[in-house]
Design a protein around this motif. Structure first.
Motif, PDB file in Angstrom:
ATOM      1  N   ILE A 116       0.818  -1.206   0.000  1.00  0.00           N
ATOM      2  CA  ILE A 116       0.000   0.000   0.000  1.00  0.00           C
ATOM      3  C   ILE A 116       0.856   1.261   0.000  1.00  0.00           C
ATOM      4  CG2 ILE A 116      -0.294   0.239   2.513  1.00  0.00           C
ATOM      5  CD1 ILE A 116      -3.265   0.884   1.913  1.00  0.00           C
ATOM      6  N   VAL A 117       2.038   1.199   0.615  1.00  0.00           N
ATOM      7  CA  VAL A 117       2.930   2.363   0.616  1.00  0.00           C
ATOM      8  C   VAL A 117       3.470   2.623  -0.790  1.00  0.00           C
ATOM      9  CG1 VAL A 117       5.150   3.249   1.461  1.00  0.00           C
ATOM     10  CG2 VAL A 117       3.529   2.204   3.049  1.00  0.00           C
ATOM     11  N   LEU A 118       3.758   1.567  -1.535  1.00  0.00           N
ATOM     12  CA  LEU A 118       4.192   1.738  -2.920  1.00  0.00           C
ATOM     13  C   LEU A 118       3.089   2.397  -3.745  1.00  0.00           C
ATOM     14  CD1 LEU A 118       6.064   1.351  -5.341  1.00  0.00           C
ATOM     15  CD2 LEU A 118       5.212  -1.006  -5.517  1.00  0.00           C
ATOM     16  N   GLU A 172      -0.040  -3.070   9.957  1.00  0.00           N
ATOM     17  CA  GLU A 172      -0.764  -1.821  10.184  1.00  0.00           C
ATOM     18  C   GLU A 172       0.017  -0.667   9.580  1.00  0.00           C
ATOM     19  OE1 GLU A 172      -3.264  -2.550  14.338  1.00  0.00           O
ATOM     20  OE2 GLU A 172      -1.698  -1.013  14.228  1.00  0.00           O
ATOM     21  N   VAL A 173      -0.698   0.202   8.875  1.00  0.00           N
ATOM     22  CA  VAL A 173      -0.088   1.377   8.269  1.00  0.00           C
ATOM     23  C   VAL A 173      -0.965   2.583   8.583  1.00  0.00           C
ATOM     24  CG1 VAL A 173       0.834   2.391   6.157  1.00  0.00           C
ATOM     25  CG2 VAL A 173       0.642  -0.098   6.361  1.00  0.00           C
ATOM     26  N   THR A 174      -0.374   3.635   9.113  1.00  0.00           N
ATOM     27  CA  THR A 174      -1.127   4.844   9.428  1.00  0.00           C
ATOM     28  C   THR A 174      -0.574   6.006   8.622  1.00  0.00           C
ATOM     29  OG1 THR A 174      -1.554   4.065  11.689  1.00  0.00           O
ATOM     30  CG2 THR A 174      -1.886   6.402  11.252  1.00  0.00           C
ATOM     31  N   PHE A 175      -1.432   6.580   7.787  1.00  0.00           N
ATOM     32  CA  PHE A 175      -1.062   7.714   6.947  1.00  0.00           C
ATOM     33  C   PHE A 175      -1.571   9.000   7.594  1.00  0.00           C
ATOM     34  CE2 PHE A 175      -1.246   4.224   3.857  1.00  0.00           C
ATOM     35  CZ  PHE A 175      -0.054   4.405   3.172  1.00  0.00           C
ATOM     36  N   THR A 176      -0.742  10.032   7.573  1.00  0.00           N
ATOM     37  CA  THR A 176      -1.123  11.343   8.101  1.00  0.00           C
ATOM     38  C   THR A 176      -1.257  12.325   6.935  1.00  0.00           C
ATOM     39  OG1 THR A 176       0.029  10.953  10.186  1.00  0.00           O
ATOM     40  CG2 THR A 176      -0.465  13.241   9.605  1.00  0.00           C
ATOM     41  N   ASP A 193      -7.680  -3.096  -8.258  1.00  0.00           N
ATOM     42  CA  ASP A 193      -6.662  -4.117  -8.032  1.00  0.00           C
ATOM     43  C   ASP A 193      -6.214  -4.107  -6.576  1.00  0.00           C
ATOM     44  OD1 ASP A 193      -5.520  -1.649  -8.326  1.00  0.00           O
ATOM     45  OD2 ASP A 193      -4.091  -2.227  -9.876  1.00  0.00           O
ATOM     46  N   GLY A 194      -7.158  -3.821  -5.669  1.00  0.00           N
ATOM     47  CA  GLY A 194      -6.865  -3.851  -4.238  1.00  0.00           C
ATOM     48  C   GLY A 194      -5.894  -2.779  -3.829  1.00  0.00           C
ATOM     49  N   VAL A 195      -4.759  -3.172  -3.234  1.00  0.00           N
ATOM     50  CA  VAL A 195      -3.752  -2.191  -2.829  1.00  0.00           C
ATOM     51  C   VAL A 195      -2.722  -1.958  -3.923  1.00  0.00           C
ATOM     52  CG1 VAL A 195      -3.972  -2.575  -0.355  1.00  0.00           C
ATOM     53  CG2 VAL A 195      -2.430  -4.007  -1.684  1.00  0.00           C
ATOM     54  N   GLY A 196      -2.949  -2.517  -5.103  1.00  0.00           N
ATOM     55  CA  GLY A 196      -2.020  -2.309  -6.202  1.00  0.00           C
ATOM     56  C   GLY A 196      -1.201  -3.548  -6.510  1.00  0.00           C
ATOM     57  N   VAL A 197      -0.206  -3.386  -7.350  1.00  0.00           N
ATOM     58  CA  VAL A 197       0.634  -4.513  -7.750  1.00  0.00           C
ATOM     59  C   VAL A 197       1.557  -4.907  -6.595  1.00  0.00           C
ATOM     60  CG1 VAL A 197       0.539  -3.936 -10.199  1.00  0.00           C
ATOM     61  CG2 VAL A 197       2.303  -2.899  -8.776  1.00  0.00           C
ATOM     62  N   PRO A 198       1.990  -6.173  -6.535  1.00  0.00           N
ATOM     63  CA  PRO A 198       2.795  -6.644  -5.391  1.00  0.00           C
ATOM     64  C   PRO A 198       4.164  -5.980  -5.337  1.00  0.00           C
ATOM     65  CG  PRO A 198       2.607  -8.358  -7.078  1.00  0.00           C
ATOM     66  CD  PRO A 198       1.657  -7.269  -7.468  1.00  0.00           C
ATOM     67  N   ALA A 218      13.195  -3.309   0.725  1.00  0.00           N
ATOM     68  CA  ALA A 218      13.930  -2.456  -0.214  1.00  0.00           C
ATOM     69  C   ALA A 218      13.017  -1.375  -0.791  1.00  0.00           C
ATOM     70  CB  ALA A 218      14.523  -3.309  -1.330  1.00  0.00           C
ATOM     71  N   VAL A 219      11.762  -1.736  -1.052  1.00  0.00           N
ATOM     72  CA  VAL A 219      10.801  -0.752  -1.546  1.00  0.00           C
ATOM     73  C   VAL A 219      10.540   0.307  -0.484  1.00  0.00           C
ATOM     74  CG1 VAL A 219       8.384  -0.412  -2.205  1.00  0.00           C
ATOM     75  CG2 VAL A 219       9.701  -2.275  -3.223  1.00  0.00           C
ATOM     76  N   LEU A 220      10.291  -0.124   0.742  1.00  0.00           N
ATOM     77  CA  LEU A 220      10.031   0.819   1.819  1.00  0.00           C
ATOM     78  C   LEU A 220      11.229   1.734   2.061  1.00  0.00           C
ATOM     79  CD1 LEU A 220       8.188  -1.518   4.355  1.00  0.00           C
ATOM     80  CD2 LEU A 220       7.176   0.325   3.002  1.00  0.00           C
ATOM     81  N   ASP A 221      12.430   1.161   2.026  1.00  0.00           N
ATOM     82  CA  ASP A 221      13.639   1.963   2.251  1.00  0.00           C
ATOM     83  C   ASP A 221      13.825   2.996   1.140  1.00  0.00           C
ATOM     84  OD1 ASP A 221      14.164   0.520   4.532  1.00  0.00           O
ATOM     85  OD2 ASP A 221      15.674  -0.782   3.608  1.00  0.00           O
ATOM     86  N   ALA A 222      13.574   2.592  -0.103  1.00  0.00           N
ATOM     87  CA  ALA A 222      13.742   3.517  -1.226  1.00  0.00           C
ATOM     88  C   ALA A 222      12.797   4.703  -1.095  1.00  0.00           C
ATOM     89  CB  ALA A 222      13.506   2.780  -2.543  1.00  0.00           C
TER      90      ALA A 222
END
Length: 597
Positions: A116-118, A172-176, A193-198, A218-222
């Motif tokens: 979901i963050v991607l 759990e993910v909390t967006f502000t 497509d739900g939360v998007g592509v994997p 790696a995605v989250l870090d980028a």
């Protein structure tokens, strides 16, 4: 993402199934089979990109992936199977997504924060460092020079400017939000497509990371570190890596988290989904195999229904199609207003007749030419001639944002200036052209070549506009959808289909530089109204702003709306529990309840 394009040109193919006896289950009765007829082939698993933002894709990905929320046939939001979404703070606005414990991709990798963050990062445009590399035809290419460009845009996601808070297990993910946002409930949880592509597949392709957990991190870090080198590669894969028009050899592209999996795809002919053995959720469905069979000809689709080759379809409605379908024994035909509306948009930035640049920057002259053209559009004649035989009592649509019959429609239409173009006014158009000092302006008019209904509309527009002195140049093209925004035409005729009922949906169509603003329209006043709409929670003020928005669009002669598409839902008696909803994915909204006898 706002609305989906409809009526796209298609590959014409015979209505034949992959094999077997269609009437008795397709494979001799080994499992239940449903054959669905559709008018446009699938082309992308990522419905958040400019290319993927089409109903033909959404009706497939909706069966492949679960989501947080979805609309029922009364346009009420219902909770999906991925988990829950809730507001945990009002000031600042904070929204928490909690993934279900069993939310899992088909390769066994958990669905979690990275996914979901991607999607948020891609839709937000916050990480873009360039404007994208496109061909002359407008197709997105790989980023040049290490720039970052995600081919998507969403004003709601753009209001999330801080990296989110993520639980240790990433469930759990909390967006502000930096400001209040009216449509927070559907911003990231509604997607077809739900939360998007994997995310782990994106990282595998982009960064060469094979381990799913390491790939997700790696995605989250980028994203958190704004690593442009990694994000450039990630955005390349995200933009086009999930596009295909036949069965891909790469099985990574087929990873999904919902009840169905892609089993076969023959280009331009059919696409087959089968029940996924990895799925254990409540939306597993009753049908083992669902095959989408493609043909743009609505009469051919009706013939396929009669022959038993297709069980269920929503073809473009014409009087002939309705009469033919109603004449078939054992077939049901439900009629209603659909989610799609027909409209004509003008181009403001191509040195054409509606562009101030053609008159040495004279805004008033260009406005007069636009107004003159819109005064010639025979909207009532189009409805009376083409739509009324299908939907008696059909009305001209006079709102840019509301469906006729919706709670706000009458008040908006009474105050938005639509009466300026209520009737054809040839004399008024001629007077405007004379006052502007413009003689015989040439208008290149784009529409889908194979669409008979639009060809009829074009002829009516041409005959009327030429009475006022315009020279109408027919630009009928089956590839019109790929040309939107390329500046090669001056007026376009196509349909938008709504994907949600949110008040912020018009943003993508009318804001300066936004994804669906193909005509290059730009108004600071409109941009300011759209910005305020994003953060306004009071319904009374939302209505006022919607009236202001539409008043500016009419005053600037943005274009005109014509009618709400009549919808035909045609299905054989062997199919039960079928209905449609007035947003994408239309009749597929409750696929898990379908039954076949």
């Amino acid at each position: 993402m706002g609305a989906g394009l409809t009526g796209m040109a298609l590959l014409l193919s015979a209505c034949t199934a992959p094999g077997g006896d269609e009437e008795n289950g397709g494979d001799g009765g080994a499992g239940s089979v449903l054959n669905v007829g559709w008018n446009e082939p699938f082309r992308s698993l990522n419905t958040e990109t400019a290319n993927g933002n089409a109903v033909a894709n959404a009706i497939v990905t909706y069966l492949l992936n679960d989501n947080f929320v979805y609309y029922d046939d009364e346009l009420e939001l219902q909770q999906g199977e991925l988990g829950t979404v809730e507001q945990v703070s009002e000031d600042p606005l904070q929204v928490r997504y909690t993934f279900a414990d069993d939310a899992t991709w088909s390769d066994g990798t958990p669905v979690d924060a990275a996914d979901i963050v991607l999607t948020w990062a891609a839709k937000s445009t916050n990480y873009n460092t360039g404007e994208g590399n496109r061909t002359d035809d407008g197709e997105i290419q790989e980023n040049e020079g290490g720039e970052v460009y995600f081919d998507s845009a969403s004003p709601g996601s753009a209001l999330i400017q801080e990296f989110p808070e993520i639980s240790e297990d990433r469930k759990e993910v909390t967006f502000t939000y930096s400001e209040p946002f009216a449509d927070w409930q559907i911003e990231l949880g509604l997607g077809a497509d739900g939360v998007g592509v994997p995310a782990h597949i994106v990282a595998k392709k982009a960064l060469g990371e094979e381990d799913p957990e390491a790939a997700k991190q790696a995605v989250l870090d980028a994203i958190e570190n704004e690593d442009t080198e990694a994000l450039s590669e990630i955005s390349n894969v995200w933009n086009t890596g999930f596009d295909f028009t036949s069965m891909p050899d790469d099985e990574d592209l087929l990873v999904h988290n919902g009840p169905y999996q892609l089993a076969d795809f023959q280009e331009g002919q059919y696409l087959t989904l089968t029940k996924s053995e990895e799925y254990s959720g409540p939306r597993a469905g009753n049908i083992d195999t669902i095959t989408y069979r493609y043909n743009e000809d609505p009469m051919a689709m009706v013939q396929a229904i009669e022959n038993g080759e297709v069980d269920l379809t929503q073809p473009q409605a014409t009087a002939d199609v309705l009469a033919a379908a109603e004449a078939i024994d054992g077939v049901n035909v439900d009629t209603d207003d659909g989610a799609t509306y027909e409209h004509i948009d003008l181009t403001f930035d191509n040195n054409g007749p509606f562009d101030p640049a053609s008159y040495d920057g004279d805004e008033e002259t260009a406005l007069q030419v636009r107004q003159a053209f819109l005064k010639t559009i025979p909207r009532q004649q189009i409805v009376d001639t083409i739509i009324d035989p299908l939907n008696p009592g059909a009305v001209v649509r006079d709102s840019f944002t509301q469906v006729p019959g919706s709670p706000w429609y009458d008040e908006i239409v009474a105050n938005n200036g639509a009466d300026e173009y209520a009737e054809v006014d040839i004399e008024g158009a001629q007077a405007l052209l004379e006052d502007a000092g413009v003689e015989a302006p040439e208008v290149r008019f784009l529409y889908g070549a194979s669409n008979q209904r639009r060809a009829q509309q074009f002829q009516l527009v041409k005959e009327s506009a030429e009475q006022a002195g315009f020279v109408i140049i027919e630009d009928a093209d089956d590839n019109w959808g790929t040309r939107l925004g390329d500046g090669t035409y001056d007026a376009s005729l196509f349909g938008w289909q709504s994907t949600n009922t949110g008040v912020t949906e018009p943003d993508a169509n009318y804001r300066t530089g936004q994804q669906n603003n193909y005509g290059g329209y730009s108004s600071q006043e409109v941009d300011d109204i759209l910005t305020e709409l994003q953060t306004e929670l009071d319904e009374g003020r939302q209505l006022e702003l919607s009236i202001e928005l539409e008043s500016h669009l009419h005053a600037d002669a943005f274009g005109v709306n014509i009618f709400q598409h009549p919808e035909l839902l045609i299905y054989r008696d062997r199919v039960q529990n079928v209905s449609s909803t007035a947003v994408s994915p239309t009749m597929f909204w409750n696929f898990w309840e379908w039954e076949v006898s």
